[in-house]
Design an enzyme around this catalytic site. Structure first.
Site, PDB file in Angstrom:
ATOM      1  N   PRO A 220       0.797  -1.232   0.000  1.00 27.86           N
ATOM      2  CA  PRO A 220       0.000   0.000   0.000  1.00 27.86           C
ATOM      3  C   PRO A 220       0.827   1.279   0.000  1.00 27.86           C
ATOM      4  O   PRO A 220       0.366   2.305  -0.494  1.00 27.86           O
ATOM      5  CB  PRO A 220      -0.822  -0.118   1.291  1.00 27.86           C
ATOM      6  N   PHE A 221       2.053   1.215   0.542  1.00 24.73           N
ATOM      7  CA  PHE A 221       2.875   2.418   0.630  1.00 24.73           C
ATOM      8  C   PHE A 221       4.267   2.181   0.044  1.00 24.73           C
ATOM      9  O   PHE A 221       5.284   2.505   0.649  1.00 24.73           O
ATOM     10  CB  PHE A 221       2.955   2.901   2.085  1.00 24.73           C
ATOM     11  N   GLU A 238       2.502  -0.161   6.025  1.00 22.93           N
ATOM     12  CA  GLU A 238       1.970   0.472   7.237  1.00 22.93           C
ATOM     13  C   GLU A 238       1.765   1.971   7.097  1.00 22.93           C
ATOM     14  O   GLU A 238       2.694   2.732   6.788  1.00 22.93           O
ATOM     15  CB  GLU A 238       2.898   0.207   8.426  1.00 22.93           C
ATOM     16  N   LYS A 256       1.270  -4.693  14.532  1.00 21.02           N
ATOM     17  CA  LYS A 256       2.018  -5.500  15.497  1.00 21.02           C
ATOM     18  C   LYS A 256       1.473  -6.917  15.429  1.00 21.02           C
ATOM     19  O   LYS A 256       0.295  -7.162  15.708  1.00 21.02           O
ATOM     20  CB  LYS A 256       1.883  -4.947  16.922  1.00 21.02           C
TER      21      LYS A 256
END
Length: 439
Positions: A220-221, A238, A256
């Site tokens: 996603p990033f 994240e 986490k």
């Protein structure tokens, strides 16, 4: 060009693959210097991609303790600004100043930018400037970048080696030490990392690593950014922070808890179910959720911080992750700089209590540099999207040779097993290792 972008022009265009556009710009005569590619996987958490080149204003330097992200309050670095905050700058109040190779903060302003909407399959060319004419020229320049898109070819492994900076035994000893500190009541959790480094082949480039990660492993990033003789490649899943300046909504999505993927569907589903049921991983996630609630409260309207999602399993190409979503409403007058100052470095890669975790991490690791810092983009009205720089490699060029460094960490809690935590770092680094040296 003026210090502020008072005018904006947006031109619509048909869909073009953003990775192909970035690849075309990377092959330009300047070697892609200044190229910014924030490329999502187009999934639920990654609707938007952005590509830009030719920044007109760059600032590289230290973060002052009193106003850590004060440069973001400068009108010159408003919408269209990309930034990279190194982990060590945020850790310094706990660790003191340590010698680092990377600057605390890098900012670059882009008058022209392409924005790709994966959901609508549409492209916007955004031009900004002090006048309408400047903004129109910038938008036209961005439109022209679409014509440079290249058919993608996966380059061969670009690195000559992948060398651990410490032994596996040393990492296990560090984990055992942290477990002992937790037992003694010094802290509840700390994220401790391992590092690997090496250099690229003479004819290779950091963008080759980025292209190899994009093939079947997009996140996603995902990101590539090069400024001069420094470059960053990230495949991060994240979100650190997002801030919508209109609604005042803040969102953080800490990760986490990790399990590897399996080739067999039944075994893969069992691993995801095991992660969701794990008391250890849920406790680890909950500690960071509480930490993020506390951090966001520093910038949020009273009573607005809430946990929207707790313990959701997200599946990525090489791992399953346990992810929670914490939201808040920003207080009046709070902007991007205030949010970063209140929350940086990200809680998911430090520990709890954060200040003590930073000290413990520094006792076991040299400076991290960009890894587990944040790469962010400032949007209209001071909106912000910032990732956590996990699954990330940093590159520096000297004498015509690119050298890299990459890390992977694990959250250590009271019942952590050193061998299991070492194995988790191996899983987390697997995609980057393969991108650098092959399977």
């Amino acid at each position: 060009m003026s210090d502020d972008f008072r005018r904006q022009v947006v031109r619509a265009a048909a869909w073009v693959d953003p990775v192909g556009v970035a690849a075309g710009l990377a092959k330009a005569e300047d070697g892609g210097d200044g190229l910014l590619a924030l490329l999502s996987d187009g999934g639920p958490g990654g609707r938007w991609s952005h590509v830009a080149v030719q920044p007109d204003r760059i600032q590289v330097g230290p973060i002052e303790d009193r106003a850590a992200f004060g440069a973001l309050r400068d009108p010159a670095f408003a919408a269209g600004t990309a930034g990279l905050a190194a982990y060590d700058a945020g850790a310094r109040p706990a660790t003191g100043r340590r010698e680092t190779a990377w600057p605390d903060l890098m900012l670059a302003r882009y008058p022209a930018m392409l924005t790709f909407d994966h959901r609508a399959r549409a492209v916007r060319a955004v031009g900004r400037g002090a006048t309408v004419a400047e903004a129109e020229a910038a938008a036209d320049r961005a439109l022209n970048w679409l014509t440079t898109a290249r058919a993608l070819e996966t380059p061969p492994p670009p690195a000559e080696g992948f060398q651990a900076e410490t032994t596996a035994a040393a990492y296990r000893a560090a984990v055992a030490d942290v477990v002992g500190r937790i037992a003694a009541g010094e802290l509840f959790q700390a994220n401790v990392a391992r590092a690997w480094s090496g250099r690229l082949k003479p004819d290779a480039d950091p963008f080759d690593v980025f292209l190899r990660l994009q093939r079947d492993r997009a996140a996603p990033f995902g990101a590539y950014w090069r400024i001069g003789d420094r470059a960053l490649v990230s495949n991060s899943p994240e979100l650190f922070l997002s801030f919508d300046a209109d609604s005042r909504r803040i969102e953080a999505r800490p990760i986490k808890g990790t399990r590897p993927r399996a080739g067999d569907p039944a075994a893969d589903a069992a691993l995801a179910a095991d992660l969701l049921a794990s008391a250890k991983d849920r406790a680890e996630n909950l500690m960071i959720v509480d930490l993020m609630r506390n951090d966001l409260a520093r910038a949020a309207a009273p009573g607005s911080v809430q946990v929207e999602t707790l313990f959701a399993v997200e599946t990525h190409p090489t791992v399953h992750h346990l992810v929670s979503t914490v939201t808040a409403r920003a207080r009046a007058g709070v902007g991007a700089a205030d949010l970063m100052e209140a929350t940086f470095p990200p809680g998911s890669i430090t520990g709890a209590p954060k200040h003590q975790a930073l000290k413990v991490i520094a006792a076991h690791e040299p400076p991290r540099g960009p890894w587990c810092g944040s790469l962010f983009l400032v949007g209209e009205g001071g909106s912000l999207t910032a990732s956590v720089l996990i699954r990330t490699a940093s590159f520096e060029r000297a004498g015509g040779v690119w050298r890299y460094r990459t890390l992977a960490g694990a959250g250590i809690v009271a019942d952590s097993d050193p061998a299991a935590e070492e194995a988790e770092t191996d899983v987390k680094i697997s995609a980057m290792r393969e991108a650098l040296i092959g399977a």
